[in-house]
Scaffold this active site. Sequence first.
Site, PDB file in Angstrom:
ATOM      1  N   ASP A   1       0.851  -1.183   0.000  1.00 18.10           N
ATOM      2  CA  ASP A   1       0.000   0.000   0.000  1.00 18.10           C
ATOM      3  C   ASP A   1       0.889   1.236   0.000  1.00 18.10           C
ATOM      4  O   ASP A   1       1.669   1.457   0.925  1.00 18.10           O
ATOM      5  CB  ASP A   1      -0.892  -0.006   1.248  1.00 18.10           C
ATOM      6  CG  ASP A   1      -2.030   1.000   1.149  1.00 18.10           C
ATOM      7  OD1 ASP A   1      -2.063   1.754   0.171  1.00 18.10           O
ATOM      8  OD2 ASP A   1      -2.878   1.013   2.064  1.00 18.10           O
TER       9      ASP A   1
ATOM     10  N   GLU B   1      -2.509   0.199  -4.448  1.00 20.52           N
ATOM     11  CA  GLU B   1      -2.643  -0.976  -3.577  1.00 20.52           C
ATOM     12  C   GLU B   1      -2.701  -2.246  -4.418  1.00 20.52           C
ATOM     13  O   GLU B   1      -3.360  -2.282  -5.461  1.00 20.52           O
ATOM     14  CB  GLU B   1      -3.919  -0.822  -2.751  1.00 20.52           C
ATOM     15  CG  GLU B   1      -4.182  -1.884  -1.735  1.00 20.52           C
ATOM     16  CD  GLU B   1      -5.484  -1.624  -0.982  1.00 20.52           C
ATOM     17  OE1 GLU B   1      -5.862  -2.484  -0.168  1.00 20.52           O
ATOM     18  OE2 GLU B   1      -6.130  -0.575  -1.221  1.00 20.52           O
TER      19      GLU B   1
END
Length: 485
Positions: A11, A106
């Site tokens: 992320d 992500e």
Amino acid sequence: MRREPSIIHLDLDAFFAAVEQRDKPSLRGKPVIVGGVGVRGVVATASYEARKFGVRSAMRTAEARARCPHAAYLSGRFAAYRMTSRAVMATLRELSPLVEPVSFDEAYVDLAAGPSADLSPAAIERRAHELKERVRSVTGGLTASVGAGTSKLVAKIASDLRKPDGLLVVAAGTEADLLHPMPVSRIPGVGPATGERLRRVGIHTVGELARAAESDLVAALGQAHGHSLARLARAEDDREVVPLRESKSVSAEDTFERDIVDPALLTAHVDRLATRVCERLIRERLSGRTVTVKIRLFDFTTYTRSATLAGPTDDVRVVLRLARRLLTEVDTSAGVRLLGVGVSGLADWVQEDLFASGMGEEATDAKDSKDAVEAENAEGDRGATTFQSTETAASPIQEVEPPRRWSPGQDVAHTDYGRGWVWGAGQRRVTVRFETAETPPGPVRTFASDDPDLAPYTPLTWPAYGEEPNDGLADPAPRRRPPYL
């Protein structure tokens, strides 16, 4: 369940804001908020400097300005985000062919499908450290948080726990030690409403959820939801990493700073949105059967109108015709705050000339009650460039040309001063700071908003991704929105 922590979740930290700070040297180390900059906008991403003041994603921009009035408020630059994301995804595919992008910032990676046979926690931690450094290199300095575990659930939670710029590998057999002390809100699918129902039956932590009788959870939450949460609380998550995620629809929508009541201007906006959708369909070699128009009125009442055709199309003329017709089915005289056009029922082929007679249309409609929460988007408040409605024999309309506007953060280039970005605009003037990612903080200059020497600019592609560079002034690709909006 897996015996090794072979699923990685990466992320990128405060991604949109981090890209802006990377490309704008004068903003590094300062609060930056990316999202809708108008009175009805919402925050897409806040830098960590802004989060110290309580600013968070999905907060209304007006509230963010009250909390952090000295921050830089910027609209989105999706070309820059998309190019940076591509560099990261290419780096992840060096580890394994099984990479599942969730959004621009992500993704999940299945290391078990990669070339390395060593999946011990120590080896995975070493590779995760190398991955973080590689991401920092290919993105020009962006940081990422990485979690590794035996499932997507554990990997995702592990990366969240170490933000920003962190790393956590959860060894097999230790999942309960990590999860059980956490509040139930950490489990995907436990929002405010579900959390309140669980609190009513005395469940506050994941451990209490794991120990609860599944029959009690089913009684409180329903069969599917209760069973799913019981499994997740025990870290039983067998979802695979899926490299290709099938698109169900292609859509575009805009939120307006002021309610629009002019039918001609609404039609022109529908034309522009429909054209953007069709450009994406053509670019991705898709076509669709159902055209949908979304209309949110001044009082937040939201209507959708749809028309389904006998076969799929990517013909902008067909989509325009249907979208215009659907727009007329809703009374918009009181004012429209949001407008959207979408195409669903996607296929990878087009049946030529299917719609010449207009046969096979089935009109459907749906009305949603007043929404409690707006799905505002970061692109909706961007200044629209000049556009022209598409005229057809069936429904000719006048050409509509809104005044040219500049949006904060937008990349520009000046004939004499070079590249920069919009610092602010208003009163027919635009202020530009002339700097790039490769320069020190630059000077600020103000011009007339229609200055012919000033033009929008699309930044060069990142060499790490292997794209051919361009001059930035002739990029025909339309703006695209990130999946989370």
